[in-house]
Design a protein around this motif. Sequence first.
Motif, PDB file in Angstrom:
ATOM      1  N   LYS A  51       8.897  -0.254 -10.489  1.00 33.64           N
ATOM      2  CA  LYS A  51       8.207  -0.906  -9.379  1.00 33.64           C
ATOM      3  C   LYS A  51       9.141  -1.297  -8.232  1.00 33.64           C
ATOM      4  O   LYS A  51       8.678  -1.565  -7.119  1.00 33.64           O
ATOM      5  CB  LYS A  51       7.455  -2.144  -9.881  1.00 33.64           C
ATOM      6  CG  LYS A  51       6.207  -1.802 -10.683  1.00 33.64           C
ATOM      7  CD  LYS A  51       5.436  -3.049 -11.077  1.00 33.64           C
ATOM      8  CE  LYS A  51       4.125  -2.693 -11.765  1.00 33.64           C
ATOM      9  NZ  LYS A  51       3.339  -3.885 -12.128  1.00 33.64           N
ATOM     10  N   ASN A  54       9.072   1.580  -5.302  1.00 32.91           N
ATOM     11  CA  ASN A  54       8.090   1.523  -4.204  1.00 32.91           C
ATOM     12  C   ASN A  54       7.905   0.098  -3.668  1.00 32.91           C
ATOM     13  O   ASN A  54       6.901  -0.210  -3.020  1.00 32.91           O
ATOM     14  CB  ASN A  54       6.753   2.133  -4.619  1.00 32.91           C
ATOM     15  CG  ASN A  54       6.104   1.427  -5.788  1.00 32.91           C
ATOM     16  OD1 ASN A  54       6.661   0.480  -6.343  1.00 32.91           O
ATOM     17  ND2 ASN A  54       4.922   1.882  -6.176  1.00 32.91           N
ATOM     18  N   SER A  76       7.370  -1.443   3.873  1.00 31.94           N
ATOM     19  CA  SER A  76       6.820  -1.245   2.528  1.00 31.94           C
ATOM     20  C   SER A  76       5.589  -0.350   2.523  1.00 31.94           C
ATOM     21  O   SER A  76       5.437   0.504   1.637  1.00 31.94           O
ATOM     22  CB  SER A  76       6.471  -2.609   1.899  1.00 31.94           C
ATOM     23  OG  SER A  76       7.624  -3.394   1.755  1.00 31.94           O
ATOM     24  N   ARG A  80       5.341   3.282   0.619  1.00 29.03           N
ATOM     25  CA  ARG A  80       4.379   3.548  -0.463  1.00 29.03           C
ATOM     26  C   ARG A  80       3.501   4.747  -0.172  1.00 29.03           C
ATOM     27  O   ARG A  80       3.041   5.414  -1.101  1.00 29.03           O
ATOM     28  CB  ARG A  80       3.542   2.290  -0.719  1.00 29.03           C
ATOM     29  CG  ARG A  80       4.338   1.191  -1.397  1.00 29.03           C
ATOM     30  CD  ARG A  80       3.594  -0.116  -1.457  1.00 29.03           C
ATOM     31  NE  ARG A  80       4.522  -1.200  -1.774  1.00 29.03           N
ATOM     32  CZ  ARG A  80       4.374  -2.459  -1.373  1.00 29.03           C
ATOM     33  NH1 ARG A  80       3.314  -2.794  -0.636  1.00 29.03           N
ATOM     34  NH2 ARG A  80       5.266  -3.365  -1.685  1.00 29.03           N
ATOM     35  N   TYR A  85       1.700   7.075  -6.939  1.00 30.26           N
ATOM     36  CA  TYR A  85       1.801   5.993  -7.931  1.00 30.26           C
ATOM     37  C   TYR A  85       0.570   6.013  -8.820  1.00 30.26           C
ATOM     38  O   TYR A  85      -0.562   5.926  -8.341  1.00 30.26           O
ATOM     39  CB  TYR A  85       1.920   4.651  -7.204  1.00 30.26           C
ATOM     40  CG  TYR A  85       2.145   3.458  -8.104  1.00 30.26           C
ATOM     41  CD1 TYR A  85       3.114   3.462  -9.105  1.00 30.26           C
ATOM     42  CD2 TYR A  85       1.389   2.289  -7.941  1.00 30.26           C
ATOM     43  CE1 TYR A  85       3.333   2.365  -9.917  1.00 30.26           C
ATOM     44  CE2 TYR A  85       1.603   1.176  -8.747  1.00 30.26           C
ATOM     45  CZ  TYR A  85       2.571   1.222  -9.727  1.00 30.26           C
ATOM     46  OH  TYR A  85       2.782   0.123 -10.532  1.00 30.26           O
TER      47      TYR A  85
END
Length: 256
Positions: A51, A54, A76, A80, A85
Amino acid sequence: MTQIAIEFNNVSKRFNHAKYNAVDDVSLNIKEGEFITILGSSGSGKTTLLKMINKLYEPSHGIIKLFDEDISTVDSVILRRRIGYVIQHVGLFPHMTIAQNVASVPKLLNWDKQTINIRVMELLKLVGLNPVEFMDRYPSQLSGGQQQRVGLARALAVDPKIMLLDEPLGAVDAITRLNLQDELLRIHGGLQKTFLLVTHDINEAFKLGNRVVIMNNGRVSQFDTPRNIVASPADNFVNSLIESSRSQEKFWEGLR
């Protein structure tokens, strides 16, 4: 020359009010196109490590780079959107059809409708779901294994170079799990993306990973190919994992 996709330099993470680091001084490099599995027991730090890639968690110390770019300098949200994910319980939007779920990020990025439709269809085919049959269904109308396939398709929608998979097969039955493992290997082989998959199952880790990160108490006990790990366990913890798997094999042999 193969490019380094992910680089950890002396990375640690300690959560507020914790006495110990969840991840403790980890340094490792992952090459572009590798399928890396991260193996460890509960609390070993494997999901925390994933974690931080990302930025769902920020490291307390150290630097993480993706393709030589320090991720602390990247917004961020933008970061992402570059990374696929997939989590254990999928997280599909229940009020959206399968097609709408897969198209959710491309729509955020303002792709045109025709391009989105083509991409949705090719991704559903890639993960083994007939678009005609599944596009207009809702998540509640799918089995757990089918939902997991949709989650994978959604994560691949914007063609990310890196895929993060956090115990994606932990909630499905044993037969479906084996089938999905084979599908992941097929998909990875066809796409040549960098996959990182967290698991607590040693058989899954060694089947899927061309290299395996074994974590214990926040630290990397060993990072090597499955063959090298079995041939030369780095410490007692790694050896105990291997022996536990061998004891399961002996149990099954005893039932023959």
